[in-house]
Design a protein around this motif. Sequence first.
Motif, PDB file in Angstrom:
ATOM      1  N   LEU A   6      -9.871 -22.125 -96.687  1.00 10.50           N
ATOM      2  CA  LEU A   6     -10.162 -22.545 -98.088  1.00 10.50           C
ATOM      3  C   LEU A   6     -11.583 -22.145 -98.188  1.00 10.50           C
ATOM      4  N   TYR A   7     -12.324 -21.891 -97.235  1.00  7.95           N
ATOM      5  CA  TYR A   7     -13.712 -21.277 -97.361  1.00  7.95           C
ATOM      6  C   TYR A   7     -14.107 -19.862 -97.073  1.00  7.95           C
ATOM      7  N   PHE A   8     -13.090 -19.284 -96.795  1.00  3.41           N
ATOM      8  CA  PHE A   8     -13.316 -17.712 -96.192  1.00  3.41           C
ATOM      9  C   PHE A   8     -12.220 -16.826 -96.797  1.00  3.41           C
ATOM     10  N   GLU A   9     -12.590 -15.678 -97.588  1.00  2.00           N
ATOM     11  CA  GLU A   9     -11.997 -14.851 -97.634  1.00  2.00           C
ATOM     12  C   GLU A   9     -11.272 -14.080 -96.330  1.00  2.00           C
ATOM     13  N   ASP A  10     -11.832 -13.987 -95.518  1.00  2.00           N
ATOM     14  CA  ASP A  10     -11.214 -13.581 -94.284  1.00  2.00           C
ATOM     15  C   ASP A  10      -9.830 -14.297 -94.012  1.00  2.00           C
ATOM     16  N   ASN A  11      -8.656 -13.338 -93.447  1.00  2.00           N
ATOM     17  CA  ASN A  11      -7.490 -13.897 -93.221  1.00  2.00           C
ATOM     18  C   ASN A  11      -7.196 -13.582 -91.880  1.00  2.00           C
ATOM     19  N   PRO A  12      -7.719 -13.848 -90.769  1.00  2.00           N
ATOM     20  CA  PRO A  12      -7.333 -13.336 -89.473  1.00  2.00           C
ATOM     21  C   PRO A  12      -6.041 -14.061 -88.970  1.00  2.00           C
ATOM     22  N   GLU A  13      -5.493 -13.167 -88.126  1.00  2.00           N
ATOM     23  CA  GLU A  13      -4.269 -13.412 -87.793  1.00  2.00           C
ATOM     24  C   GLU A  13      -4.251 -14.285 -86.415  1.00  2.00           C
ATOM     25  N   PHE A  14      -3.868 -15.325 -86.782  1.00  2.00           N
ATOM     26  CA  PHE A  14      -3.873 -16.825 -85.512  1.00  2.00           C
ATOM     27  C   PHE A  14      -2.715 -16.454 -84.766  1.00  2.00           C
ATOM     28  N   ARG A  15      -2.698 -16.153 -83.542  1.00  3.54           N
ATOM     29  CA  ARG A  15      -1.488 -16.175 -82.716  1.00  3.54           C
ATOM     30  C   ARG A  15      -1.691 -17.455 -81.515  1.00  3.54           C
ATOM     31  N   ASN A  16      -0.647 -18.281 -81.626  1.00  2.87           N
ATOM     32  CA  ASN A  16      -0.682 -19.162 -80.511  1.00  2.87           C
ATOM     33  C   ASN A  16      -0.444 -18.836 -79.138  1.00  2.87           C
ATOM     34  N   ILE A  17      -1.183 -19.426 -78.101  1.00  2.00           N
ATOM     35  CA  ILE A  17      -1.126 -19.106 -76.741  1.00  2.00           C
ATOM     36  C   ILE A  17       0.238 -19.396 -76.200  1.00  2.00           C
ATOM     37  N   ASP A  18       1.050 -20.479 -76.877  1.00  2.00           N
ATOM     38  CA  ASP A  18       2.373 -20.851 -76.490  1.00  2.00           C
ATOM     39  C   ASP A  18       3.343 -19.788 -76.356  1.00  2.00           C
ATOM     40  N   ASP A  19       3.143 -18.805 -76.960  1.00  2.00           N
ATOM     41  CA  ASP A  19       4.202 -17.692 -76.981  1.00  2.00           C
ATOM     42  C   ASP A  19       3.563 -16.645 -76.276  1.00  2.00           C
ATOM     43  N   TYR A  20       2.477 -16.558 -75.409  1.00  4.38           N
ATOM     44  CA  TYR A  20       1.682 -15.577 -74.460  1.00  4.38           C
ATOM     45  C   TYR A  20       1.393 -16.303 -73.264  1.00  4.38           C
ATOM     46  N   SER A  21       1.066 -15.448 -72.123  1.00  7.08           N
ATOM     47  CA  SER A  21       0.407 -16.048 -71.137  1.00  7.08           C
ATOM     48  C   SER A  21      -0.956 -15.734 -71.180  1.00  7.08           C
ATOM     49  N   PHE A  22      -2.121 -16.433 -70.622  1.00  6.40           N
ATOM     50  CA  PHE A  22      -3.367 -16.162 -70.636  1.00  6.40           C
ATOM     51  C   PHE A  22      -3.713 -14.862 -69.983  1.00  6.40           C
ATOM     52  N   ASP A  23      -3.091 -14.283 -69.097  1.00  2.00           N
ATOM     53  CA  ASP A  23      -3.198 -12.940 -68.370  1.00  2.00           C
ATOM     54  C   ASP A  23      -2.947 -11.883 -69.538  1.00  2.00           C
ATOM     55  N   ILE A  24      -2.137 -12.130 -70.391  1.00  4.67           N
ATOM     56  CA  ILE A  24      -1.742 -11.021 -71.222  1.00  4.67           C
ATOM     57  C   ILE A  24      -2.734 -11.140 -72.533  1.00  4.67           C
ATOM     58  N   ILE A  25      -3.324 -12.297 -72.604  1.00  5.84           N
ATOM     59  CA  ILE A  25      -4.247 -12.304 -73.765  1.00  5.84           C
ATOM     60  C   ILE A  25      -5.419 -11.790 -73.185  1.00  5.84           C
ATOM     61  N   GLU A  26      -5.858 -12.173 -72.085  1.00  2.07           N
ATOM     62  CA  GLU A  26      -6.960 -11.538 -71.265  1.00  2.07           C
ATOM     63  C   GLU A  26      -6.967  -9.938 -71.227  1.00  2.07           C
ATOM     64  N   ASP A  27      -6.000  -9.284 -71.236  1.00  2.00           N
ATOM     65  CA  ASP A  27      -5.880  -7.727 -71.144  1.00  2.00           C
ATOM     66  C   ASP A  27      -5.851  -7.373 -72.410  1.00  2.00           C
ATOM     67  N   GLU A  28      -5.261  -7.932 -73.557  1.00  2.00           N
ATOM     68  CA  GLU A  28      -5.416  -7.597 -74.970  1.00  2.00           C
ATOM     69  C   GLU A  28      -6.839  -7.595 -75.294  1.00  2.00           C
ATOM     70  N   ILE A  29      -7.612  -8.733 -74.892  1.00  2.00           N
ATOM     71  CA  ILE A  29      -8.931  -8.696 -75.284  1.00  2.00           C
ATOM     72  C   ILE A  29     -10.046  -7.578 -74.758  1.00  2.00           C
ATOM     73  N   ARG A  30      -9.620  -7.556 -73.381  1.00  2.00           N
ATOM     74  CA  ARG A  30     -10.120  -6.421 -72.700  1.00  2.00           C
ATOM     75  C   ARG A  30      -9.893  -5.149 -72.974  1.00  2.00           C
ATOM     76  N   GLU A  31      -8.571  -4.505 -73.739  1.00  2.00           N
ATOM     77  CA  GLU A  31      -8.473  -3.393 -74.147  1.00  2.00           C
ATOM     78  C   GLU A  31      -8.656  -3.249 -75.657  1.00  2.00           C
ATOM     79  N   GLY A  32      -9.263  -4.408 -76.354  1.00  2.00           N
ATOM     80  CA  GLY A  32      -9.675  -4.351 -77.717  1.00  2.00           C
ATOM     81  C   GLY A  32      -8.498  -4.502 -78.652  1.00  2.00           C
ATOM     82  N   ASP A  33      -7.168  -4.887 -78.209  1.00  2.00           N
ATOM     83  CA  ASP A  33      -6.041  -5.138 -79.011  1.00  2.00           C
ATOM     84  C   ASP A  33      -6.026  -6.404 -79.826  1.00  2.00           C
ATOM     85  N   ALA A  34      -6.808  -7.347 -79.068  1.00  2.00           N
ATOM     86  CA  ALA A  34      -7.147  -8.481 -79.840  1.00  2.00           C
ATOM     87  C   ALA A  34      -8.750  -8.814 -79.738  1.00  2.00           C
TER      88      ALA A  34
END
Length: 403
Positions: free
Chosen positions: A73-101
């Motif tokens: 409602l308040y922002f023009e940005d439309n980020p892609e939200f991904r629920n952690i239920d579909d991923y493991s925290f280790d994968i998320i850490e790696d993607e953030i570390r590599e800059g993919d997320a």
Amino acid sequence: MKNILTIFKKEFYRVVSDKRLIFTTIFLPGFAIYVMYSFMGNAITDMESDIVEHDMIIYTENMPTEFRNVVNLYFEDNPEFRNIDDYSFDIIEDEIREGDADLFIQFEEDFMTKLNDYEAAEYELPNIVTYYNPSERYGGSSLSKVNSFISVFINVEGNDRYGDPYSVLTVNADTNGAANVIEYENKGIGQGLAMLLPMLIIMFLFSGAMSIGPDSIAGEKERGTIATLLITPVKRSEIAIGKVMSLSVISLFSATSSFVGIMLSLDKLIGNNDVSSFDIYGISEFMMLFLVIFATVLVIVGIISVVSAYAKTIKEASMLILPFYFISVITGISTMFSGEASTQMFSYLIPIYNSVNMIIAILTFEVEPMHFFLTIGSSVIYVSVFIFVLNKLFQSEKIMFSK
């Protein structure tokens, strides 16, 4: 007064009658400054535009629909939200570390239930935890945007509850409000160094070679000693190679001195007296840096040698070398704002520019073996071409004995 005017006319005519001197002393400085600052301005603008237009990828856990609705409602940005239920925290850490997320936002379980239960006797503010990578280009800006999302959400919930903005939740309560960091060890320091060191190293290399190069060839032409050297039984090609080798070794000594000074002062440069460059980088990184510096010195000496052979005097050689010096500085500046090495293969075939990118890759621990070998190999090829051209210039009586 008459004598003063006579000397003035003589010196003034000497400069204005030489087209090359007019260009290098009058037009070149202003043109170089215009190009340099225009390039810097464009680089900053492009970087800012790239950050603004970046599509964020945000992993979430227990994110309530109400929060997503506020963002929509308040922002023009439309980020892609991904629920952690579909991923493991280790994968998320790696993607953030590599800059993919970009981020991970963790809401408490039953977040909205706790948020709305503010009239309970033992009510505690629900907490949001954020994770990001400050070493990546979009890390800081993405965190800032998410903080804006949270701030607006707090205001909306506060207004609905109390009629005015009010703190209804906490953010990173366990870390005193600071977001949790996910990054490779020392990469943040490496990226900070990568924004400054390549330009400094290239400047030091060029300055060292410029201080001795013109005198070695143009200086001998100006003094007339080159004629004696050329009539000796020594082949002119051997003279050309010998001069390039001598200048390269001396320039490398100068560059090595500058490099050692930089390495020893890195802890002061990064403002961290507890960490030295030898704690961050190992023997392999220092060896690669040395090889890249050596290859770059050869290219720079090759350029300066060819220009000095073409020039008639030391002064003219110094003036003609200036454009190449400005180009090298601009090349160093070109990557100053990104802090990242190019991933394009052809970038490592461009002289000087390939060295700048390879230095950045080494400092940020992102060296691709193919890019490294391309940088060294292409530099050797360029030096061979410069030596060939220098030999042709030495063979020309018109150029070598011009006055």
